[in-house]
Design a protein around this motif. Structure first.
Motif, PDB file in Angstrom:
ATOM      1  N   GLU A  97      -4.244 -30.492 -54.365  1.00 36.94           N
ATOM      2  CA  GLU A  97      -5.281 -29.462 -54.196  1.00 36.94           C
ATOM      3  C   GLU A  97      -6.599 -30.174 -53.968  1.00 36.94           C
ATOM      4  OE1 GLU A  97      -6.008 -25.702 -55.824  1.00 36.94           O
ATOM      5  OE2 GLU A  97      -4.401 -25.998 -57.282  1.00 36.94           O
ATOM      6  N   VAL A  98      -7.303 -29.776 -52.932  1.00 34.10           N
ATOM      7  CA  VAL A  98      -8.506 -30.514 -52.526  1.00 34.10           C
ATOM      8  C   VAL A  98      -9.650 -29.572 -52.157  1.00 34.10           C
ATOM      9  CG1 VAL A  98      -9.306 -32.397 -51.029  1.00 34.10           C
ATOM     10  CG2 VAL A  98      -6.859 -32.015 -51.296  1.00 34.10           C
ATOM     11  N   ARG A  99     -10.846 -29.983 -52.461  1.00 38.42           N
ATOM     12  CA  ARG A  99     -12.035 -29.283 -51.967  1.00 38.42           C
ATOM     13  C   ARG A  99     -12.967 -30.303 -51.336  1.00 38.42           C
ATOM     14  NH1 ARG A  99      -9.008 -25.924 -53.264  1.00 38.42           N
ATOM     15  NH2 ARG A  99      -9.343 -24.048 -54.503  1.00 38.42           N
ATOM     16  N   VAL A 100     -13.543 -29.938 -50.198  1.00 40.02           N
ATOM     17  CA  VAL A 100     -14.589 -30.778 -49.611  1.00 40.02           C
ATOM     18  C   VAL A 100     -15.920 -30.132 -49.973  1.00 40.02           C
ATOM     19  CG1 VAL A 100     -15.623 -31.660 -47.473  1.00 40.02           C
ATOM     20  CG2 VAL A 100     -13.125 -31.531 -47.687  1.00 40.02           C
ATOM     21  N   GLN A 101     -16.854 -30.940 -50.480  1.00 42.86           N
ATOM     22  CA  GLN A 101     -18.203 -30.450 -50.764  1.00 42.86           C
ATOM     23  C   GLN A 101     -19.186 -31.282 -49.942  1.00 42.86           C
ATOM     24  OE1 GLN A 101     -19.438 -30.026 -54.839  1.00 42.86           O
ATOM     25  NE2 GLN A 101     -18.196 -28.174 -55.053  1.00 42.86           N
ATOM     26  N   SER A 102     -19.931 -30.595 -49.101  1.00 45.84           N
ATOM     27  CA  SER A 102     -20.856 -31.304 -48.220  1.00 45.84           C
ATOM     28  C   SER A 102     -22.286 -31.263 -48.768  1.00 45.84           C
ATOM     29  CB  SER A 102     -20.822 -30.644 -46.831  1.00 45.84           C
ATOM     30  OG  SER A 102     -21.868 -31.140 -46.037  1.00 45.84           O
ATOM     31  N   ALA A 103     -22.985 -32.388 -48.605  1.00 45.46           N
ATOM     32  CA  ALA A 103     -24.390 -32.443 -49.032  1.00 45.46           C
ATOM     33  C   ALA A 103     -25.278 -31.634 -48.087  1.00 45.46           C
ATOM     34  CB  ALA A 103     -24.857 -33.890 -49.083  1.00 45.46           C
ATOM     35  N   ILE A 104     -24.757 -31.368 -46.880  1.00 42.48           N
ATOM     36  CA  ILE A 104     -25.493 -30.540 -45.911  1.00 42.48           C
ATOM     37  C   ILE A 104     -24.696 -29.248 -45.747  1.00 42.48           C
ATOM     38  CG2 ILE A 104     -26.249 -30.349 -43.500  1.00 42.48           C
ATOM     39  CD1 ILE A 104     -26.432 -33.459 -43.510  1.00 42.48           C
ATOM     40  N   LYS A 105     -25.370 -28.134 -45.871  1.00 39.98           N
ATOM     41  CA  LYS A 105     -24.681 -26.845 -45.855  1.00 39.98           C
ATOM     42  C   LYS A 105     -23.912 -26.630 -44.550  1.00 39.98           C
ATOM     43  CE  LYS A 105     -25.588 -22.098 -47.045  1.00 39.98           C
ATOM     44  NZ  LYS A 105     -26.513 -21.147 -47.619  1.00 39.98           N
ATOM     45  N   MET A 106     -22.621 -26.341 -44.691  1.00 33.33           N
ATOM     46  CA  MET A 106     -21.766 -26.150 -43.511  1.00 33.33           C
ATOM     47  C   MET A 106     -20.696 -25.146 -43.903  1.00 33.33           C
ATOM     48  SD  MET A 106     -20.856 -29.679 -41.657  1.00 33.33           S
ATOM     49  CE  MET A 106     -22.113 -30.738 -42.296  1.00 33.33           C
ATOM     50  N   GLU A 107     -21.136 -23.904 -44.153  1.00 33.68           N
ATOM     51  CA  GLU A 107     -20.262 -23.009 -44.909  1.00 33.68           C
ATOM     52  C   GLU A 107     -18.953 -22.622 -44.244  1.00 33.68           C
ATOM     53  OE1 GLU A 107     -22.780 -18.890 -44.206  1.00 33.68           O
ATOM     54  OE2 GLU A 107     -23.028 -20.028 -46.049  1.00 33.68           O
ATOM     55  N   ALA A 108     -18.841 -22.749 -42.929  1.00 31.70           N
ATOM     56  CA  ALA A 108     -17.567 -22.420 -42.281  1.00 31.70           C
ATOM     57  C   ALA A 108     -16.535 -23.531 -42.472  1.00 31.70           C
ATOM     58  CB  ALA A 108     -17.783 -22.172 -40.790  1.00 31.70           C
ATOM     59  N   ILE A 109     -17.009 -24.698 -42.854  1.00 27.48           N
ATOM     60  CA  ILE A 109     -16.136 -25.868 -42.914  1.00 27.48           C
ATOM     61  C   ILE A 109     -15.842 -26.322 -44.329  1.00 27.48           C
ATOM     62  CG2 ILE A 109     -16.014 -28.336 -42.300  1.00 27.48           C
ATOM     63  CD1 ILE A 109     -17.613 -27.717 -39.832  1.00 27.48           C
ATOM     64  N   SER A 110     -16.861 -26.265 -45.168  1.00 27.32           N
ATOM     65  CA  SER A 110     -16.681 -26.807 -46.519  1.00 27.32           C
ATOM     66  C   SER A 110     -17.589 -26.095 -47.500  1.00 27.32           C
ATOM     67  CB  SER A 110     -17.040 -28.302 -46.524  1.00 27.32           C
ATOM     68  OG  SER A 110     -18.444 -28.439 -46.456  1.00 27.32           O
ATOM     69  N   GLU A 111     -17.336 -26.362 -48.765  1.00 25.88           N
ATOM     70  CA  GLU A 111     -18.270 -25.900 -49.780  1.00 25.88           C
ATOM     71  C   GLU A 111     -19.529 -26.761 -49.679  1.00 25.88           C
ATOM     72  OE1 GLU A 111     -16.536 -26.222 -53.678  1.00 25.88           O
ATOM     73  OE2 GLU A 111     -14.915 -24.844 -53.186  1.00 25.88           O
ATOM     74  N   THR A 112     -20.602 -26.275 -50.262  1.00 20.60           N
ATOM     75  CA  THR A 112     -21.811 -27.089 -50.369  1.00 20.60           C
ATOM     76  C   THR A 112     -21.757 -27.803 -51.714  1.00 20.60           C
ATOM     77  OG1 THR A 112     -22.986 -25.484 -49.036  1.00 20.60           O
ATOM     78  CG2 THR A 112     -24.355 -26.976 -50.335  1.00 20.60           C
ATOM     79  N   PHE A 113     -22.293 -29.020 -51.758  1.00 21.84           N
ATOM     80  CA  PHE A 113     -22.238 -29.781 -53.015  1.00 21.84           C
ATOM     81  C   PHE A 113     -23.017 -29.061 -54.115  1.00 21.84           C
ATOM     82  CE2 PHE A 113     -24.314 -32.881 -55.880  1.00 21.84           C
ATOM     83  CZ  PHE A 113     -23.168 -33.232 -56.589  1.00 21.84           C
ATOM     84  N   ILE A 114     -22.312 -28.732 -55.175  1.00 20.69           N
ATOM     85  CA  ILE A 114     -22.933 -28.190 -56.395  1.00 20.69           C
ATOM     86  C   ILE A 114     -22.243 -28.930 -57.532  1.00 20.69           C
ATOM     87  CG2 ILE A 114     -23.251 -26.151 -57.883  1.00 20.69           C
ATOM     88  CD1 ILE A 114     -23.039 -24.420 -55.335  1.00 20.69           C
ATOM     89  N   VAL A 115     -22.978 -29.710 -58.265  1.00 23.00           N
ATOM     90  CA  VAL A 115     -22.342 -30.604 -59.238  1.00 23.00           C
ATOM     91  C   VAL A 115     -21.478 -29.854 -60.258  1.00 23.00           C
ATOM     92  CG1 VAL A 115     -24.286 -30.849 -60.862  1.00 23.00           C
ATOM     93  CG2 VAL A 115     -22.641 -32.694 -60.613  1.00 23.00           C
ATOM     94  N   ARG A 116     -21.968 -28.732 -60.754  1.00 26.79           N
ATOM     95  CA  ARG A 116     -21.191 -28.003 -61.762  1.00 26.79           C
ATOM     96  C   ARG A 116     -19.869 -27.487 -61.181  1.00 26.79           C
ATOM     97  NH1 ARG A 116     -24.171 -26.119 -66.306  1.00 26.79           N
ATOM     98  NH2 ARG A 116     -26.262 -26.955 -66.246  1.00 26.79           N
TER      99      ARG A 116
END
Ligand code: UDP
Length: 241
Positions: A97-116
């Motif tokens: 199970e994997v999630r990609v979190q991007s430091a630059i907002k790219m909502e169609a592709i990945s989550e945005t980095f949120i540390v919590r």
């Protein structure tokens, strides 16, 4: 050493490319995915950062002055997103199970980095791939990886490279180069060593984060490291003497 049972593994983009140095070799992705799977199956929570050097590096893109450095760096950050999506696919292919979190907002592709949110995914046993570096130009993915490792309370950062550790001089140029099994942060910042750029080593030093450098192509290397066997790698950490 594994107090939090959490690691951040950094792969260079170049390593994904295989022999030709460009693009993505899916057999390498598969190898990495299997290695990461053994960590997760051993109860380790895993964060990943992948570089972008197999596609674009800001400095090279900007070298003739047509593309501005800042734009080149954003292009480099986008390269890490491409690699992260490929890695996500390979990990899912082996049942993770994997999630990609991007430091630059790219909502169609990945989550945005949120540390919590990243912490929550990790607690649930999901692998989190941190994409787009720090989101800022003039940084590297080594620095991004160190930053994320600290933010998620990782026990260590493992820099998975093409070499088996840190040498006192370039082993490709000097036959008498010797491997350093353990070294201080100060030594790691010596010009002759260059484990990672100084910004990332300084960040690791300030936060007492051990840096382990190993060969990513040796099977079970990552697993041995998390089991406390550092014989096939080098470790940068605070020295007591
Ligand atoms: N980059 C950036 N900010 C960051 C991380 C990366 O601007 O926080 C850009 C920079 O241009 C860099 C490129 O993304 O050259 C690819 O990352 P890196 O060179 O670290 O990749 P690697 O050498 O690990 O493949």
């Amino acid at each position: 050493m594994m107090k939090n049972k959490r690691v951040l593994v950094k792969f260079s983009g170049e390593a994904l490319a295989g022999e030709n140095g460009f693009g993505i070799d899916t057999s390498i992705l598969k190898f990495i995915a299997d290695e990461i799977k053994t960590l997760v199956n051993s109860g380790i929570e895993v964060g990943i950062v992948i570089g972008g050097g197999n596609i674009i590096r800001g400095v090279s893109a900007a070298k003739d002055g047509i593309i501005k450095r800042t734009s080149g760096d954003y292009m480099g950050m986008l390269s890490t997103v491409i690699n992260s999506i490929a890695m996500q696919e390979a990990l899912e292919h082996v049942g993770m199970e994997v999630r990609v979190q991007s430091a630059i907002k790219m909502e169609a592709i990945s989550e945005t980095f949120i540390v919590r949110r990243a912490q929550r995914h990790l607690q649930k046993g999901r692998i989190v791939i941190f994409a787009a570096g720090t989101g800022n130009p003039y940084f590297t993915t080594d620095t991004a990886a160190t930053l994320r490792a600290i933010e998620i309370n990782s026990d260590m950062i493992i820099k998975a490279t093409k070499v088996d550790g840190v040498y006192d001089k370039d082993p490709k140029k000097f036959l008498d180069a010797t491997k350093l099994n353990e070294l201080s942060y100060e030594r790691a910042m010596d010009d002759s060593i260059k484990v990672m750029d100084d910004t990332s080593v300084a960040l690791a030093k300030d936060n007492n984060l051990p840096i382990v450098v190993c060969n990513m192509f040796v099977k079970n290397n990552l697993l041995e490291i998390i089991n406390g066997d550092y014989s096939k790698c080098s470790i940068v950490q605070k020295q007591n003497n």
